[in-house]
Design a protein around this motif. Structure first.
Motif, mmCIF file in Angstrom:
data_model
loop_
_atom_site.group_PDB
_atom_site.id
_atom_site.type_symbol
_atom_site.label_atom_id
_atom_site.label_comp_id
_atom_site.label_asym_id
_atom_site.label_seq_id
_atom_site.Cartn_x
_atom_site.Cartn_y
_atom_site.Cartn_z
ATOM 1 N N ASP A 1 -0.340 9.981 5.177
ATOM 2 C CA ASP A 1 -0.030 8.633 5.639
ATOM 3 C C ASP A 1 -0.688 8.416 6.998
ATOM 4 O OD1 ASP A 1 1.045 6.154 6.079
ATOM 5 O OD2 ASP A 1 3.099 6.857 6.393
ATOM 6 N N VAL B 1 3.257 5.957 -2.621
ATOM 7 C CA VAL B 1 4.424 6.820 -2.815
ATOM 8 C C VAL B 1 4.826 6.877 -4.288
ATOM 9 C CG1 VAL B 1 6.905 6.998 -2.329
ATOM 10 C CG2 VAL B 1 5.302 6.618 -0.466
ATOM 11 N N ASN C 1 5.755 4.903 7.258
ATOM 12 C CA ASN C 1 6.795 4.593 6.278
ATOM 13 C C ASN C 1 6.765 5.493 5.045
ATOM 14 O OD1 ASN C 1 7.973 2.572 7.806
ATOM 15 N ND2 ASN C 1 6.614 1.012 7.004
ATOM 16 N N ALA C 2 5.632 6.113 4.749
ATOM 17 C CA ALA C 2 5.591 7.046 3.620
ATOM 18 C C ALA C 2 6.496 8.247 3.917
ATOM 19 C CB ALA C 2 4.162 7.502 3.326
ATOM 20 N N CYS C 3 6.556 8.643 5.169
ATOM 21 C CA CYS C 3 7.457 9.740 5.554
ATOM 22 C C CYS C 3 8.899 9.376 5.235
ATOM 23 C CB CYS C 3 7.323 10.050 7.040
ATOM 24 S SG CYS C 3 5.743 10.740 7.506
ATOM 25 N N ASP D 1 -0.919 5.453 8.450
ATOM 26 C CA ASP D 1 -0.325 4.263 9.056
ATOM 27 C C ASP D 1 0.527 4.684 10.255
ATOM 28 O OD1 ASP D 1 1.047 1.948 9.698
ATOM 29 O OD2 ASP D 1 1.387 1.379 7.619
ATOM 30 N N LYS E 1 0.825 -1.214 0.000
ATOM 31 C CA LYS E 1 0.000 0.000 0.000
ATOM 32 C C LYS E 1 0.857 1.262 0.000
ATOM 33 C CE LYS E 1 -2.005 -1.257 3.794
ATOM 34 N NZ LYS E 1 -1.538 -2.616 4.052
ATOM 35 N N THR E 2 1.802 1.329 0.913
ATOM 36 C CA THR E 2 2.656 2.510 1.006
ATOM 37 C C THR E 2 3.515 2.660 -0.239
ATOM 38 O OG1 THR E 2 2.685 2.391 3.415
ATOM 39 C CG2 THR E 2 4.450 3.639 2.369
ATOM 40 N N THR E 3 4.084 1.580 -0.706
ATOM 41 C CA THR E 3 4.924 1.634 -1.902
ATOM 42 C C THR E 3 4.117 2.119 -3.093
ATOM 43 O OG1 THR E 3 6.276 -0.174 -1.070
ATOM 44 C CG2 THR E 3 6.382 0.257 -3.432
#
Length: 95
Positions: free
Chosen positions: A65, A48, A71-73, A67, A43-45
């Motif tokens: 983000d 981004v 991890n998006a940060c 979550d 999802k994050t990948t």
């Protein structure tokens, strides 16, 4: 003869890359949501990379983000320890 395609020097990326032709700007704001209950499905990948592609096309992009891991940060180079998280924004009414 060295046939390695890896670079020997690590260069820091400065600025952003642009596509050869800018993407057409939409008439109104578009909202993309990337969601799935299962963890570890990308999802994050995905979020981004979609954001990066749109930004490279010259469009303004906002990534939110939600979550707790944030991890998006990390992927976007934002220091999450320096800024309040979404919990502090929603509960403590931080900016």
């Amino acid at each position: 003869m060295d046939d390695s395609r890896e670079t020997l020097e690590v260069k820091k990326v400065i600025g952003i890359r642009r596509l050869k032709e800018p993407m057409p700007k939409p008439e109104k704001t578009r909202i993309f949501t990337v969601a799935n209950q299962k963890g570890g499905v990308g999802k994050t990948t995905s979020a981004v990379n979609i954001a990066a592609a749109l930004a490279m096309g010259g469009l303004n992009v906002l990534v939110i983000d939600l979550d707790p891991q944030g991890n998006a940060c990390t992927a976007l180079g934002v220091d999450r320890n320096r800024n309040p998280g979404i919990f502090e924004v929603l509960v403590d009414e931080r900016p």
